[in-house]
Design a protein around this motif. Sequence first.
Motif, PDB file in Angstrom:
ATOM      1  N   VAL A 116       0.857  -1.177   0.000  1.00  0.00           N
ATOM      2  CA  VAL A 116       0.000   0.000   0.000  1.00  0.00           C
ATOM      3  C   VAL A 116       0.897   1.232   0.000  1.00  0.00           C
ATOM      4  CG1 VAL A 116      -1.730   1.339   1.258  1.00  0.00           C
ATOM      5  CG2 VAL A 116      -1.857  -1.158   1.257  1.00  0.00           C
ATOM      6  N   CYS A 117       0.600   2.179  -0.887  1.00  0.00           N
ATOM      7  CA  CYS A 117       1.318   3.450  -0.849  1.00  0.00           C
ATOM      8  C   CYS A 117       0.302   4.584  -0.811  1.00  0.00           C
ATOM      9  CB  CYS A 117       2.258   3.603  -2.042  1.00  0.00           C
ATOM     10  SG  CYS A 117       1.515   3.369  -3.652  1.00  0.00           S
ATOM     11  N   ALA A 118       0.708   5.669  -0.187  1.00  0.00           N
ATOM     12  CA  ALA A 118      -0.200   6.802  -0.005  1.00  0.00           C
ATOM     13  C   ALA A 118       0.534   8.099  -0.292  1.00  0.00           C
ATOM     14  CB  ALA A 118      -0.759   6.813   1.416  1.00  0.00           C
ATOM     15  N   PHE A 119      -0.203   9.029  -0.904  1.00  0.00           N
ATOM     16  CA  PHE A 119       0.342  10.332  -1.265  1.00  0.00           C
ATOM     17  C   PHE A 119      -0.537  11.410  -0.647  1.00  0.00           C
ATOM     18  CE2 PHE A 119       1.417   7.332  -4.514  1.00  0.00           C
ATOM     19  CZ  PHE A 119       2.720   7.644  -4.893  1.00  0.00           C
ATOM     20  N   PRO A 120       0.063  12.414  -0.014  1.00  0.00           N
ATOM     21  CA  PRO A 120      -0.753  13.505   0.503  1.00  0.00           C
ATOM     22  C   PRO A 120      -1.339  14.329  -0.633  1.00  0.00           C
ATOM     23  CG  PRO A 120       1.567  14.062   0.686  1.00  0.00           C
ATOM     24  CD  PRO A 120       1.497  12.630   0.207  1.00  0.00           C
ATOM     25  N   LEU A 121      -2.546  14.810  -0.445  1.00  0.00           N
ATOM     26  CA  LEU A 121      -3.167  15.746  -1.383  1.00  0.00           C
ATOM     27  C   LEU A 121      -2.950  17.134  -0.804  1.00  0.00           C
ATOM     28  CD1 LEU A 121      -6.523  13.819  -2.047  1.00  0.00           C
ATOM     29  CD2 LEU A 121      -4.438  13.807  -3.448  1.00  0.00           C
ATOM     30  N   ARG A 122      -2.044  17.903  -1.414  1.00  0.00           N
ATOM     31  CA  ARG A 122      -1.603  19.161  -0.823  1.00  0.00           C
ATOM     32  C   ARG A 122      -1.865  20.342  -1.753  1.00  0.00           C
ATOM     33  NH1 ARG A 122       1.737  19.221   3.434  1.00  0.00           N
ATOM     34  NH2 ARG A 122       2.924  21.013   2.678  1.00  0.00           N
ATOM     35  N   VAL A 123      -2.134  21.495  -1.127  1.00  0.00           N
ATOM     36  CA  VAL A 123      -2.263  22.741  -1.874  1.00  0.00           C
ATOM     37  C   VAL A 123      -1.835  23.874  -0.955  1.00  0.00           C
ATOM     38  CG1 VAL A 123      -4.699  23.027  -1.222  1.00  0.00           C
ATOM     39  CG2 VAL A 123      -3.812  24.201  -3.238  1.00  0.00           C
ATOM     40  N   ALA A 124      -1.028  24.772  -1.500  1.00  0.00           N
ATOM     41  CA  ALA A 124      -0.554  25.951  -0.756  1.00  0.00           C
ATOM     42  C   ALA A 124       0.041  25.577   0.596  1.00  0.00           C
ATOM     43  CB  ALA A 124      -1.693  26.946  -0.564  1.00  0.00           C
ATOM     44  N   GLY A 125       0.796  24.470   0.615  1.00  0.00           N
ATOM     45  CA  GLY A 125       1.453  24.057   1.847  1.00  0.00           C
ATOM     46  C   GLY A 125       0.564  23.365   2.848  1.00  0.00           C
ATOM     47  N   GLN A 126      -0.713  23.151   2.513  1.00  0.00           N
ATOM     48  CA  GLN A 126      -1.656  22.486   3.411  1.00  0.00           C
ATOM     49  C   GLN A 126      -2.048  21.120   2.851  1.00  0.00           C
ATOM     50  OE1 GLN A 126      -2.628  23.899   6.429  1.00  0.00           O
ATOM     51  NE2 GLN A 126      -1.087  25.436   5.873  1.00  0.00           N
ATOM     52  N   THR A 127      -2.194  20.154   3.733  1.00  0.00           N
ATOM     53  CA  THR A 127      -2.617  18.825   3.314  1.00  0.00           C
ATOM     54  C   THR A 127      -4.128  18.693   3.452  1.00  0.00           C
ATOM     55  OG1 THR A 127      -0.510  17.838   3.985  1.00  0.00           O
ATOM     56  CG2 THR A 127      -2.372  16.348   3.707  1.00  0.00           C
ATOM     57  N   LEU A 128      -4.801  18.393   2.328  1.00  0.00           N
ATOM     58  CA  LEU A 128      -6.249  18.257   2.319  1.00  0.00           C
ATOM     59  C   LEU A 128      -6.698  16.833   2.634  1.00  0.00           C
ATOM     60  CD1 LEU A 128      -7.087  20.276  -0.916  1.00  0.00           C
ATOM     61  CD2 LEU A 128      -6.917  21.105   1.436  1.00  0.00           C
ATOM     62  N   GLY A 129      -5.868  15.867   2.276  1.00  0.00           N
ATOM     63  CA  GLY A 129      -6.249  14.474   2.445  1.00  0.00           C
ATOM     64  C   GLY A 129      -5.177  13.568   1.890  1.00  0.00           C
ATOM     65  N   ALA A 130      -5.588  12.419   1.362  1.00  0.00           N
ATOM     66  CA  ALA A 130      -4.619  11.446   0.878  1.00  0.00           C
ATOM     67  C   ALA A 130      -5.178  10.648  -0.291  1.00  0.00           C
ATOM     68  CB  ALA A 130      -4.206  10.499   2.002  1.00  0.00           C
ATOM     69  N   MET A 131      -4.267  10.220  -1.149  1.00  0.00           N
ATOM     70  CA  MET A 131      -4.562   9.289  -2.236  1.00  0.00           C
ATOM     71  C   MET A 131      -3.872   7.974  -1.892  1.00  0.00           C
ATOM     72  SD  MET A 131      -3.592   9.623  -6.308  1.00  0.00           S
ATOM     73  CE  MET A 131      -1.813   9.366  -6.113  1.00  0.00           C
ATOM     74  N   GLU A 132      -4.659   6.925  -1.785  1.00  0.00           N
ATOM     75  CA  GLU A 132      -4.126   5.614  -1.418  1.00  0.00           C
ATOM     76  C   GLU A 132      -4.165   4.671  -2.606  1.00  0.00           C
ATOM     77  OE1 GLU A 132      -4.933   3.164   2.431  1.00  0.00           O
ATOM     78  OE2 GLU A 132      -6.519   2.693   0.994  1.00  0.00           O
ATOM     79  N   LEU A 133      -3.086   3.926  -2.798  1.00  0.00           N
ATOM     80  CA  LEU A 133      -2.985   2.952  -3.878  1.00  0.00           C
ATOM     81  C   LEU A 133      -2.561   1.616  -3.281  1.00  0.00           C
ATOM     82  CD1 LEU A 133      -0.717   5.150  -6.205  1.00  0.00           C
ATOM     83  CD2 LEU A 133      -3.218   5.171  -6.120  1.00  0.00           C
ATOM     84  N   PHE A 134      -3.110   0.526  -3.788  1.00  0.00           N
ATOM     85  CA  PHE A 134      -2.615  -0.774  -3.347  1.00  0.00           C
ATOM     86  C   PHE A 134      -2.300  -1.647  -4.550  1.00  0.00           C
ATOM     87  CE2 PHE A 134      -7.093  -2.061  -3.829  1.00  0.00           C
ATOM     88  CZ  PHE A 134      -6.978  -3.343  -4.358  1.00  0.00           C
ATOM     89  N   THR A 135      -1.396  -2.619  -4.327  1.00  0.00           N
ATOM     90  CA  THR A 135      -1.045  -3.588  -5.369  1.00  0.00           C
ATOM     91  C   THR A 135      -1.097  -4.991  -4.778  1.00  0.00           C
ATOM     92  OG1 THR A 135       1.341  -3.572  -4.903  1.00  0.00           O
ATOM     93  CG2 THR A 135       0.521  -1.910  -6.450  1.00  0.00           C
ATOM     94  N   HIS A 136      -1.326  -5.950  -5.636  1.00  0.00           N
ATOM     95  CA  HIS A 136      -1.226  -7.338  -5.214  1.00  0.00           C
ATOM     96  C   HIS A 136       0.236  -7.745  -5.076  1.00  0.00           C
ATOM     97  CE1 HIS A 136      -5.363  -7.717  -7.304  1.00  0.00           C
ATOM     98  NE2 HIS A 136      -5.516  -7.433  -6.028  1.00  0.00           N
ATOM     99  N   ASP A 137       1.098  -7.107  -5.844  1.00  0.00           N
ATOM    100  CA  ASP A 137       2.530  -7.349  -5.769  1.00  0.00           C
ATOM    101  C   ASP A 137       3.088  -6.844  -4.442  1.00  0.00           C
ATOM    102  OD1 ASP A 137       5.388  -5.820  -6.454  1.00  0.00           O
ATOM    103  OD2 ASP A 137       5.222  -7.841  -7.249  1.00  0.00           O
ATOM    104  N   ASP A 138       4.016  -7.594  -3.848  1.00  0.00           N
ATOM    105  CA  ASP A 138       4.540  -7.240  -2.538  1.00  0.00           C
ATOM    106  C   ASP A 138       5.348  -5.943  -2.526  1.00  0.00           C
ATOM    107  OD1 ASP A 138       3.426  -9.405  -1.278  1.00  0.00           O
ATOM    108  OD2 ASP A 138       5.227 -10.640  -1.326  1.00  0.00           O
ATOM    109  N   GLU A 139       5.999  -5.618  -3.633  1.00  0.00           N
ATOM    110  CA  GLU A 139       6.884  -4.448  -3.643  1.00  0.00           C
ATOM    111  C   GLU A 139       6.166  -3.153  -3.990  1.00  0.00           C
ATOM    112  OE1 GLU A 139      10.010  -4.361  -2.532  1.00  0.00           O
ATOM    113  OE2 GLU A 139       9.514  -6.404  -1.929  1.00  0.00           O
ATOM    114  N   GLY A 140       5.003  -3.237  -4.588  1.00  0.00           N
ATOM    115  CA  GLY A 140       4.285  -2.021  -4.949  1.00  0.00           C
ATOM    116  C   GLY A 140       4.915  -1.309  -6.133  1.00  0.00           C
ATOM    117  N   PRO A 141       4.496  -0.075  -6.398  1.00  0.00           N
ATOM    118  CA  PRO A 141       5.044   0.680  -7.529  1.00  0.00           C
ATOM    119  C   PRO A 141       6.537   0.915  -7.366  1.00  0.00           C
ATOM    120  CG  PRO A 141       3.023   1.690  -6.707  1.00  0.00           C
ATOM    121  CD  PRO A 141       3.412   0.641  -5.720  1.00  0.00           C
ATOM    122  N   ASP A 142       7.245   0.940  -8.516  1.00  0.00           N
ATOM    123  CA  ASP A 142       8.682   1.208  -8.474  1.00  0.00           C
ATOM    124  C   ASP A 142       8.945   2.707  -8.319  1.00  0.00           C
ATOM    125  OD1 ASP A 142       8.083   2.277 -10.957  1.00  0.00           O
ATOM    126  OD2 ASP A 142       9.118   0.712 -12.089  1.00  0.00           O
TER     127      ASP A 142
END
Length: 236
Positions: A116-142
């Motif tokens: 599972v990897c997650a990215f903050p959703l940010r604007v003007a230095g503030q974090t609004l939320g998060a984008m979460e991604l998951f993979t069946h592969d153990d290593e996830g995105p390269d």
Amino acid sequence: MTERHSSAAWAVTEAVRRVETGELPRALCRSVGEVLPVDGVALSLLTDTPARQLLCASDDTALRLEEIQFTVAEGPCVTAASEGLPVVGRNLRHRATPWPFFGAAVAEELPQVGAVCAFPLRVAGQTLGAMELFTHDDEGPDGPSMRAGVQVADAVVRALLPARTELFDAFGSPRWQPADVVRAHWSSTHQAVGVVAATYGTSVESALARMRAEAFRTGRTLAEVTAAILGRPPAT
């Protein structure tokens, strides 16, 4: 490399350019899943706070990952939102994680999830939320895909900001689809928090902690605990 990253972000922007506001979160989930090498996507606002709002989940697995993190108050999304940086949890089937309750729940309930990897959703230095991604592969995105994910997260924010007022009604209730899932994983939960806070004379934070503990103790989802408090059948 920059061209590759920009093309992924551009594709997300183009995919939702003419989408109706109520369908925007779901369209964003779909387009993110198409441009990045992942198996599922979820988007949330105010991810690391008691006011967390689910925007969308691409499938049941993505939804359950969100439920687990909101219930145990830890996980990649929560950390990404609180620290404002991308976070990756790899090899979740076999490796201890920085999030013991999250890791144990995923290993038990979602053995198909490798990373599972997650990215903050940010604007003007503030974090609004998060984008979460998951993979069946153990290593996830390269590495290159992770860098692309940063720009895709920026594209998600740019798509959401112009629609922010239309996504809520005059009372601050969400107006996006699917409505039953949105209610179960946001507005109904916060109604139930208010009921618990009033019943026990506690703060909102303490009421949510009580509900989380009940969900953890019984193995139910927070949405199911919410439905029981409000006397409603849980959303399916």
